[in-house]
Motif scaffolding. Structure first.
Motif, PDB file in Angstrom:
ATOM      1  N   GLU A   1      50.349  31.368  40.219  1.00  0.00           N
ATOM      2  CA  GLU A   1      50.844  32.229  40.703  1.00  0.00           C
ATOM      3  C   GLU A   1      52.396  32.460  40.741  1.00  0.00           C
ATOM      4  O   GLU A   1      53.258  31.342  40.410  1.00  0.00           O
ATOM      5  CB  GLU A   1      50.546  32.110  42.411  1.00  0.00           C
ATOM      6  CG  GLU A   1      49.695  32.623  42.964  1.00  0.00           C
ATOM      7  CD  GLU A   1      49.203  30.904  43.339  1.00  0.00           C
ATOM      8  OE1 GLU A   1      48.785  31.033  44.328  1.00  0.00           O
ATOM      9  OE2 GLU A   1      50.236  29.949  43.171  1.00  0.00           O
TER      10      GLU A   1
ATOM     11  N   ARG B   1      55.028  43.049  41.380  1.00  0.00           N
ATOM     12  CA  ARG B   1      53.513  42.398  40.596  1.00  0.00           C
ATOM     13  C   ARG B   1      53.219  41.693  41.007  1.00  0.00           C
ATOM     14  O   ARG B   1      54.039  40.110  39.806  1.00  0.00           O
ATOM     15  CB  ARG B   1      52.875  43.058  39.008  1.00  0.00           C
ATOM     16  CG  ARG B   1      52.192  42.924  38.355  1.00  0.00           C
ATOM     17  CD  ARG B   1      52.322  43.017  36.874  1.00  0.00           C
ATOM     18  NE  ARG B   1      52.577  42.149  36.289  1.00  0.00           N
ATOM     19  CZ  ARG B   1      51.241  42.345  34.531  1.00  0.00           C
ATOM     20  NH1 ARG B   1      51.174  43.700  35.002  1.00  0.00           N
ATOM     21  NH2 ARG B   1      51.940  42.127  33.810  1.00  0.00           N
TER      22      ARG B   1
ATOM     23  N   SER C   1      51.230  36.878  39.397  1.00  0.00           N
ATOM     24  CA  SER C   1      50.547  36.823  38.605  1.00  0.00           C
ATOM     25  C   SER C   1      49.327  35.939  38.855  1.00  0.00           C
ATOM     26  O   SER C   1      50.333  34.866  39.773  1.00  0.00           O
ATOM     27  CB  SER C   1      51.108  37.120  37.244  1.00  0.00           C
ATOM     28  OG  SER C   1      51.707  38.269  36.630  1.00  0.00           O
TER      29      SER C   1
ATOM     30  N   ARG D   1      41.808  41.877  36.862  1.00  0.00           N
ATOM     31  CA  ARG D   1      42.129  40.957  35.801  1.00  0.00           C
ATOM     32  C   ARG D   1      41.897  41.130  34.612  1.00  0.00           C
ATOM     33  O   ARG D   1      41.403  42.277  34.266  1.00  0.00           O
ATOM     34  CB  ARG D   1      40.320  40.817  36.333  1.00  0.00           C
ATOM     35  CG  ARG D   1      39.551  41.021  35.489  1.00  0.00           C
ATOM     36  CD  ARG D   1      38.566  40.016  36.968  1.00  0.00           C
ATOM     37  NE  ARG D   1      37.719  38.996  36.708  1.00  0.00           N
ATOM     38  CZ  ARG D   1      37.351  38.097  37.461  1.00  0.00           C
ATOM     39  NH1 ARG D   1      36.850  38.165  38.398  1.00  0.00           N
ATOM     40  NH2 ARG D   1      36.727  36.584  36.471  1.00  0.00           N
TER      41      ARG D   1
ATOM     42  N   THR E   1      43.881  35.968  33.335  1.00  0.00           N
ATOM     43  CA  THR E   1      45.118  36.114  34.849  1.00  0.00           C
ATOM     44  C   THR E   1      44.076  37.512  35.647  1.00  0.00           C
ATOM     45  O   THR E   1      43.649  38.014  35.033  1.00  0.00           O
ATOM     46  CB  THR E   1      45.819  36.320  33.722  1.00  0.00           C
ATOM     47  OG1 THR E   1      46.263  35.135  32.622  1.00  0.00           O
ATOM     48  CG2 THR E   1      47.440  37.007  34.776  1.00  0.00           C
TER      49      THR E   1
ATOM     50  N   TYR F   1      46.204  39.912  38.556  1.00  0.00           N
ATOM     51  CA  TYR F   1      47.186  40.505  38.586  1.00  0.00           C
ATOM     52  C   TYR F   1      47.522  41.398  39.906  1.00  0.00           C
ATOM     53  O   TYR F   1      45.972  41.861  40.431  1.00  0.00           O
ATOM     54  CB  TYR F   1      47.774  41.971  38.093  1.00  0.00           C
ATOM     55  CG  TYR F   1      48.034  41.285  36.284  1.00  0.00           C
ATOM     56  CD1 TYR F   1      47.152  41.784  35.547  1.00  0.00           C
ATOM     57  CD2 TYR F   1      49.019  40.573  36.192  1.00  0.00           C
ATOM     58  CE1 TYR F   1      47.000  40.693  34.167  1.00  0.00           C
ATOM     59  CE2 TYR F   1      49.114  39.840  34.818  1.00  0.00           C
ATOM     60  CZ  TYR F   1      47.823  40.429  33.973  1.00  0.00           C
ATOM     61  OH  TYR F   1      47.875  39.367  32.543  1.00  0.00           O
TER      62      TYR F   1
END
Length: 129
Positions: free
Chosen positions: A6, A19, A21, A75, A81, A83
């Motif tokens: 993360e 945000r 990730s 995604r 990844t 988010y």
């Protein structure tokens, strides 16, 4: 074995945005459902959001009532990844946020942290009033 990392946590004032990730490696990313959970010291881990991929171009997202309308999970399968866009943050959103992954589909499993086998290390989100 899936590894999750993360990033994106930090300190923000109430009403602000962050945000998060979560980058995944070591598995077939598109096969996995992904979840976000958060935990405050001394309290139980809390479901925040989850997303599953049904194949094709369809994905389904689920949110805790406490974040619905403020948080958006997405995604990017090409980047492996997911988010978590967090808007209108409030002091009660302060927590360590964890990303999780597993091969699950049902709503009950997606919202239950005990159903996930793979977890990231967590990222701290602090919202000041």
């Amino acid at each position: 074995q899936v590894q999750l990392v993360e990033s994106g946590g930090g300190l923000v004032q109430a009403g602000g945005s962050l945000r998060l990730s979560c980058a995944a490696s070591g598995g077939t990313f598109s096969s996995y459902a992904m979840g976000w959970f958060r935990q405050v010291p001394g309290k139980e881990r809390e479901f925040v959001a989850a997303i599953r991929w049904s194949g094709g171009r369809t994905s389904y997202t689920y949110y805790a009532d406490s974040v619905k309308g403020r948080f958006t999970m997405s995604r990017d399968n090409a980047k492996n990844t997911v988010y978590l866009q967090m808007n209108s943050l409030q002091p009660e959103d302060t927590a360590v946020y964890y990303c999780a992954a597993d091969l699950i589909q049902s709503y009950s499993a997606l919202t239950d942290g005990g159903e996930y086998d793979y977890w990231g290390q967590g990222t701290q989100v602090t919202v000041s009033s």
